[in-house]
Design a protein around this motif. Structure first.
Motif, PDB file in Angstrom:
ATOM      1  N   LYS A 163      -5.007  -1.745  -2.273  1.00 45.52           N
ATOM      2  CA  LYS A 163      -4.722  -0.501  -2.993  1.00 45.52           C
ATOM      3  C   LYS A 163      -5.649  -0.464  -4.188  1.00 45.52           C
ATOM      4  N   ASP A 190      -4.064   4.919  -5.701  1.00 42.74           N
ATOM      5  CA  ASP A 190      -2.956   5.234  -6.600  1.00 42.74           C
ATOM      6  C   ASP A 190      -3.510   5.853  -7.879  1.00 42.74           C
ATOM      7  N   ASN A 192      -1.554   7.197 -10.413  1.00 47.49           N
ATOM      8  CA  ASN A 192      -0.612   7.129 -11.539  1.00 47.49           C
ATOM      9  C   ASN A 192      -0.566   8.447 -12.328  1.00 47.49           C
ATOM     10  N   GLU A 215      -1.121   7.696  -3.592  1.00 50.36           N
ATOM     11  CA  GLU A 215       0.086   7.495  -4.398  1.00 50.36           C
ATOM     12  C   GLU A 215       0.012   8.316  -5.689  1.00 50.36           C
ATOM     13  N   ASP A 240       5.616   7.544  -6.367  1.00 50.94           N
ATOM     14  CA  ASP A 240       6.045   6.352  -7.115  1.00 50.94           C
ATOM     15  C   ASP A 240       6.819   6.865  -8.338  1.00 50.94           C
ATOM     16  N   LYS A 264      10.555   0.965  -6.376  1.00 58.30           N
ATOM     17  CA  LYS A 264      10.495  -0.066  -7.420  1.00 58.30           C
ATOM     18  C   LYS A 264      11.868  -0.131  -8.045  1.00 58.30           C
TER      19      LYS A 264
HETATM   20 MG    MG Z   1       1.994   3.390  -8.305  1.00 59.86          MG
END
Ligand code: MG
Ligand code: OSB
Length: 373
Positions: A163, A190, A192, A215, A240, A264
């Motif tokens: 990733k 990802d 974010n 992501e 996420d 998570k």
């Molecule tokens: Mg993430």
């Protein structure tokens, strides 16, 4: 089964990373986190609060989590004789937010409960997998060449997927360069939350790289714009930061905001909520996988037990101890097998042994509550 917890200890720890970790919100050279220890019957349950020093991945920080634990959750457990994780979960519903603080305490209670029952956590969770497919999350590097070198090294070590972290200016060209060197690896990106719907055309260019998933392209609150992007992208979007509870996941799926969920435990407030999300997604045939927050071996052991549930369908952000820290807090250190998996620990509770001398060395601050003599 009832537990009478008589003592709790909170410790603020700092562990240096073996290599800096950079995401779209910045670079960190070390992890700071809170370790929660709950004691009963001569047993100790360990939980990890994954909140970072600053409010970037989420609004929680080590300071806010410390305050909330000290003022609310520690007294709740000590004074009103909270008995088990489900009891704790039900009683903390009335407190808004602060999921990472909640999760740290709930995890410690789970570890203690499993130790009292002399069973590994995965059994309490009805887990099925004995080995967890291991992926690695590679931060933004100073140069493209360094990134390619790191990916090469991780592939040599046997990780099943890579990733990468992306941000504006470190995205399409980087994916193209990776695909040129590694045409066939399992690869995902990802962001974010670093983009907005204005970047739709650029994000659609990622479709040509056959990514396993993209992501969290947009900020956490933005379920709607994720649904607009997913309509136009071939690549599966995975949430996420946005996927904060089972109720929110239901809404995201109804809106079409994603096709995959990253679970998570800290972000969703604990194991009970994580399992609700897992079970709901399983019913909807939406695959999930286990994310990470660069946890110490204590938090990572907890994650391994959770990832033993059957609807965890992709390689997870669960890597070997030495990928994060030169010396992890536990024995044995977590390592990957020749098949690119990590074995779920078999002992009682988290099934690994926290090393109190190493914890002490990493401790910046600690406070004891309850009946210490
Ligand atoms: Mg993430
Ligand atoms: O978004 O998954 C993320 C680490 C810190 C904050 C956010 C994220 C991450 C990771 C690390 O990607 C994954 C790991 O623990 O190996």
């Amino acid at each position: 089964m009832s537990i009478k917890i008589d003592r709790i200890e909170l410790s603020l720890l700092e562990l240096p990373y073996v290599h800096y970790f950079e995401t779209s919100f910045g670079r960190e050279e070390s992890k700071t986190f809170i370790l929660v220890r709950v004691y009963a019957d001569g047993l100790c349950g360990y939980g990890e609060v994954v909140a970072d020093r600053g409010p970037f991945y989420s609004y929680e920080t080590t300071s806010t989590a410390w305050m909330i634990l000290k003022e609310y959750f520690v007294p709740l457990v000590l004074d009103s004789s909270v008995t088990d994780p489900l009891d704790f979960y039900n009683r903390v519903q009335k407190y808004s937010g602060h999921p990472m603080a909640k999760a740290g305490m709930e995890l410690a209670l789970w570890d203690l409960l499993a130790k009292q029952k002399n069973q590994p956590l995965w059994q309490l969770y009805n887990g099925e997998r004995k080995e967890i497919p291991s992926g690695v999350s590679v931060g933004i590097q100073d140069t493209e060449a360094e990134l390619l070198e790191r990916i090469e090294a991780f592939m040599q070590e046997g990780y099943l997927r890579i990733k990468i972290k992306i941000k504006p200016g470190w995205d399409v060209d980087i994916c193209r360069a990776i695909r040129k060197s590694f045409p066939d690896i399992l690869l995902q990106a990802d962001a974010n939350g670093a983009y907005s719907l204005k970047d739709k055309d650029l994000l659609k260019e990622l479709d040509e790289f056959d990514l396993l998933m993209l992501e969290q392209p947009f900020p956490a609150y933005d379920l709607w714009d994720h649904s607009r992007l997913q309509l136009e992208m071939k690549t599966a979007i995975c949430l996420d930061e946005s996927a904060v509870s089972a109720e929110t996941v239901r809404k995201a799926l109804e809106m079409g905001s994603c096709r995959i969920i990253n679970i998570k435990v800290g972000r969703v407030s604990g194991i009970i909520e994580a399992r609700k999300i897992h079970d709901f997604c399983e019913k909807k045939t939406i695959p999930v996988w286990c994310g990470g927050m660069l946890e110490s071996g204590i938090g990572r052991a907890h994650n391994l037990h959770l990832a033993s549930l059957p609807n965890f369908k992709f390689p997870n952000d669960l890597s070997a101890s030495k990928r994060y820290y030169s010396q992890d807090l536990i024995e044995p250190q977590i390592d990957i097998t020749k098949d690119g998996t990590i074995r779920v620990p078999e002992g009682a509770g988290i099934g690994v042994f926290p090393q109190e001398d190493r914890i002490k060395r990493a401790t910046l601050q600690h406070e004891k509550f309850g009946a210490w003599h």
